[in-house]
Design an enzyme around this catalytic site. Structure first.
Site, PDB file in Angstrom:
ATOM      1  N   ARG B 243       0.820  -1.222   0.000  1.00  0.00           N
ATOM      2  CA  ARG B 243       0.000   0.000   0.000  1.00  0.00           C
ATOM      3  C   ARG B 243       0.847   1.263   0.000  1.00  0.00           C
ATOM      4  NH1 ARG B 243      -4.334  -2.843   3.916  1.00  0.00           N
ATOM      5  NH2 ARG B 243      -5.590  -3.707   2.244  1.00  0.00           N
ATOM      6  N   GLU B 363      -4.949  -3.163  -4.939  1.00  0.00           N
ATOM      7  CA  GLU B 363      -4.300  -3.365  -3.626  1.00  0.00           C
ATOM      8  C   GLU B 363      -5.155  -2.779  -2.501  1.00  0.00           C
ATOM      9  OE1 GLU B 363      -0.247  -3.597  -2.997  1.00  0.00           O
ATOM     10  OE2 GLU B 363       0.293  -3.918  -5.092  1.00  0.00           O
ATOM     11  N   GLY B 364      -6.447  -2.989  -2.596  1.00  0.00           N
ATOM     12  CA  GLY B 364      -7.385  -2.503  -1.588  1.00  0.00           C
ATOM     13  C   GLY B 364      -8.042  -1.220  -2.040  1.00  0.00           C
TER      14      GLY B 364
END
Lengths: 313, 384
Positions: B243, B363-364
């Protein structure tokens, strides 16, 4: 690269938190308490003092925004005076804006409202290229917000020049930084108030923390506050240019305004209770957003640095 | 508090900046138009040591810290987000977990070649019907004697068709009625692995994004990363590292969009002079610059925490949420400043706008970041 507080800085922050709780958690701040707090947070040297000031002002503003604004105003003036080689006697504040002119030829005019000006016995006038120590008369600004901060306009008339363009630039930066720190403190206070509202609702049998709308609002408050906080710390430590401090101030005041709005939504209609914490924070955030020329002035400053060869229309 | 970069961090940023400006920027628009993965450029990037930046030198990596890695990603994102994402994936969600959880034998076989630049790695968690909801994953790893047999398919796999090996997460059992996940290192050329198709994307067009299938893919137990059942732990740890990298990539895209807008405001004349003299546009430019600075400081903070061995889940989520959302706002505004020219491919700003879009998704998603942050705030009395 270490954008994290070291042990000394963490200790300074903790000490400021304790001081804030002891001196400013109940009632209006006194000039004595403001002066003592400002003296303690400007005790460090050089760059450290900028950072310590922002850490302490944030913690005080988190408890009592008005006290944070007053302490920040006095602390910023103390830093400018020290840089000018002046004795930090009495209680001084920096003034500027409004109709004030300050250049090589003299100083005159009425400033914009400044926290702690009502309590001050000396006024440091920050011009574009010169800094003056001036006599002046403070008049209560009578604005809605930061109640008890000693907010006043100051009519300055005469004095002595104590610095040139470099000191003026530093003065503008520390003024923006203390205002940024107040705004970050208000964001933190809004988060605290939202968590209190959630806890109160849970005691009454509710479960607001399971609401996705509440969770997202909390996340946005925390995210904006953190962005403003790192920008303020960075400017205090590594970029006291007009551009760097203006960026910190824009981010911090935008974050505070958004944080109190979202926190008020979490608190529901009780957030509008007259004299309540949420209502007070909303007024304080709005005023901090407007002081010093507001976001437009800061954005103009940043743009001037980014486009030095393209003059404003 | 010291905001100065270390010598290594400054060196890697300069090196990547120079390479990006000289070897990537002049070609990025053409690669994007042709949807062409630039293999030759990736060979050069591998030789520069950018595939295994945080991997120790003994395993073929560059032995740098996570902060240097993020700085490199920002520099790549500034000129070409497609190149950047392949570097991000291979470093943060392939090399980093294999380095952290792998045995020496696994590292020698599947980390060293990647970290030393011979091939890229991939990360296979999401599936066509399950992304953020890990409980919905259906790819299975059945124990058969000493082996595991993988069956299922994975979606949104960056570099799937060009990687040398991939980290695959699969359901390997059940504990208390809930699926238990394990992680496996799977070479792309292994029997039973098939590239099903390549996605046609809005942005990041010169990176390959594939659906990958596994059909009776037999893996000996030395392909298992960590212990059986460690899959979720490995995935979440990888994503915490990833992140901050995506935040850095987002800042890079924002900086790229800002740079072209900054130039355009000085070049474009209207109403008798450059449009950069108008207050409305000047203020927007100022706000863009402030948001970029905040995003950069946030990812540096998250990366520093991780470099110190401290948990950075909340800070990484904050960095990604802020930087990716800001990147989209900034790219949007940069297009707007270009007027009609922002809507055509003559200027890079159109590509930055398309490329920025995915940063709030992969990635989220931003929504998942908000849940992660809120959980942390609610668990902490102060949240600061």
């Amino acid at each position: 690269m270490n954008p994290l507080l070291n042990e000394d800085e963490q200790a300074a922050r903790a000490a400021a938190r304790t001081m804030a709780a002891e001196a400013f958690s109940v009632g209006a701040a006194t000039p004595e308490a403001i002066g003592a707090a400002a003296a303690s947070v400007t005790a460090a040297d050089g760059v450290q003092s900028n950072l310590h000031m922002t850490l302490a002002v944030e913690e005080i503003a988190r408890v009592a925004p008005a006290a944070g604004a007053a302490v920040g105003s006095v602390a910023a003036a103390a830093l400018v005076l020290r840089e000018a080689g002046q004795e930090p006697n009495g209680l001084a504040v920096c003034v500027g804006g409004g109709s004030v002119s300050a250049d090589e030829s003299g100083v005159a005019g009425t400033s914009e409202p400044v926290p702690a000006a009502q309590y001050a016995d000396r006024f440091i006038v920050i011009g574009d290229d010169a800094v003056w120590m001036a006599a002046g008369a403070a008049t209560s600004a009578d604005l809605d917000g930061l109640a008890g901060s000693g907010l006043a306009r100051v009519e300055v008339s005469s004095g002595e020049q104590i610095g040139g363009a470099d000191l003026a630039q530093l003065g503008r930066a520390v003024l923006r930084l203390q205002q940024s720190a107040v705004a970050v403190g208000i964001s933190a206070a809004a988060q605290d108030a939202a968590l209190t509202a959630i806890a109160d609702a849970k005691e009454s049998g509710g479960a607001p923390d399971r609401s996705q709308a509440v969770q997202w609002a909390l996340a946005d408050i925390a995210t904006e506050a953190e962005a403003a906080r790192v920008a303020t710390w960075h400017s205090a430590c590594a970029d006291t240019t007009d551009q760097g401090s203006a960026m910190a101030l824009v981010l911090a005041t935008d974050a505070a305004a958004k944080a109190v709005r979202l926190a008020a939504k979490i608190g529901g209609v009780e957030s509008a209770a007259a004299g309540g914490r949420m209502a007070e924070l909303q007024r304080d955030a709005k005023l901090v957003e407007l002081l010093g020329g507001g976001a437009a002035a800061q954005l103009g400053t940043i743009a001037d640095a980014l486009l030095p060869d393209v003059p404003r229309a | 508090m010291d905001w100065k970069l270390t010598a290594d961090q400054s060196m890697i940023r300069e090196m990547v900046r120079e390479f990006a400006d000289a070897e990537i920027a002049p070609h990025a628009a053409e690669w994007d138009r042709r949807k062409e993965f630039p293999s030759a450029t990736f060979e050069q990037l591998g030789e520069l040591g950018l595939f295994g930046m945080v991997v120790p030198e003994e395993w073929g990596g560059a032995g740098l810290d996570g902060t240097a890695y993020c700085l490199a990603l920002e520099e790549l994102g500034r000129v070409d987000a497609s190149t950047c994402v392949a570097i991000s994936v291979t470093n943060s969600v392939y090399c980093a977990p294999v380095n952290k959880f792998g045995t020496d034998a696994q590292k020698d076989r599947w980390l060293r070649p990647c970290a030393s630049g011979q091939w890229l790695g991939a990360f296979c968690l999401s599936e066509p019907d399950a992304g953020s909801d890990a409980a919905g994953l259906t790819t299975r790893a059945e124990r058969r004697g000493d082996d595991y047999v993988l069956n299922g398919s994975k979606a949104w796999i960056t570099s799937g068709e060009v990687c040398g090996a991939m980290l695959v997460f699969a359901v390997s059992g059940e504990v208390a009625g809930k699926p238990e996940f394990s992680a496996f290192i799977v070479p792309r050329e292994h029997d039973g692995v098939a590239i099903i198709h390549r996605e046609e994307k809005m942005g990041l067009r010169s990176s390959c994004t594939n659906q990958v299938g596994f059909e009776d893919c037999v893996l000996s137990s030395d392909h298992l990363l960590g212990n059986e059942g460690d899959g979720l732990k490995i995935a979440l740890d990888s994503l915490d590292g990833g992140r901050a990298g995506i935040a850095a990539q987002s800042v890079g895209i924002a900086q790229g969009a800002f740079d072209v807008a900054h130039s355009y405001l000085q070049e474009r004349d209207a109403f008798g002079g450059p449009i950069g003299r108008f207050e409305g546009l000047r203020h927007e430019l100022g706000r863009m610059a402030a948001e970029i600075r905040a995003g950069r400081l946030l990812y540096l903070r998250a990366a520093t925490l991780r470099d110190r061995g401290l948990r950075n889940t909340r800070q990484a989520a904050i960095a990604k949420l802020h930087a990716s959302e800001a990147s989209n706002r900034i790219a949007y505004q940069a297009v707007q400043m270009h007027g009609g020219y922002g809507y055509v491919t003559d200027y890079d700003v159109e590509r930055f706008y398309r490329d920025a879009r995915v940063t709030t998704i992969y990635e989220g998603t931003s929504e998942i970041q908000r849940l992660v942050i809120a959980r942390a705030v609610l668990q902490s009395a102060t949240g600061a």
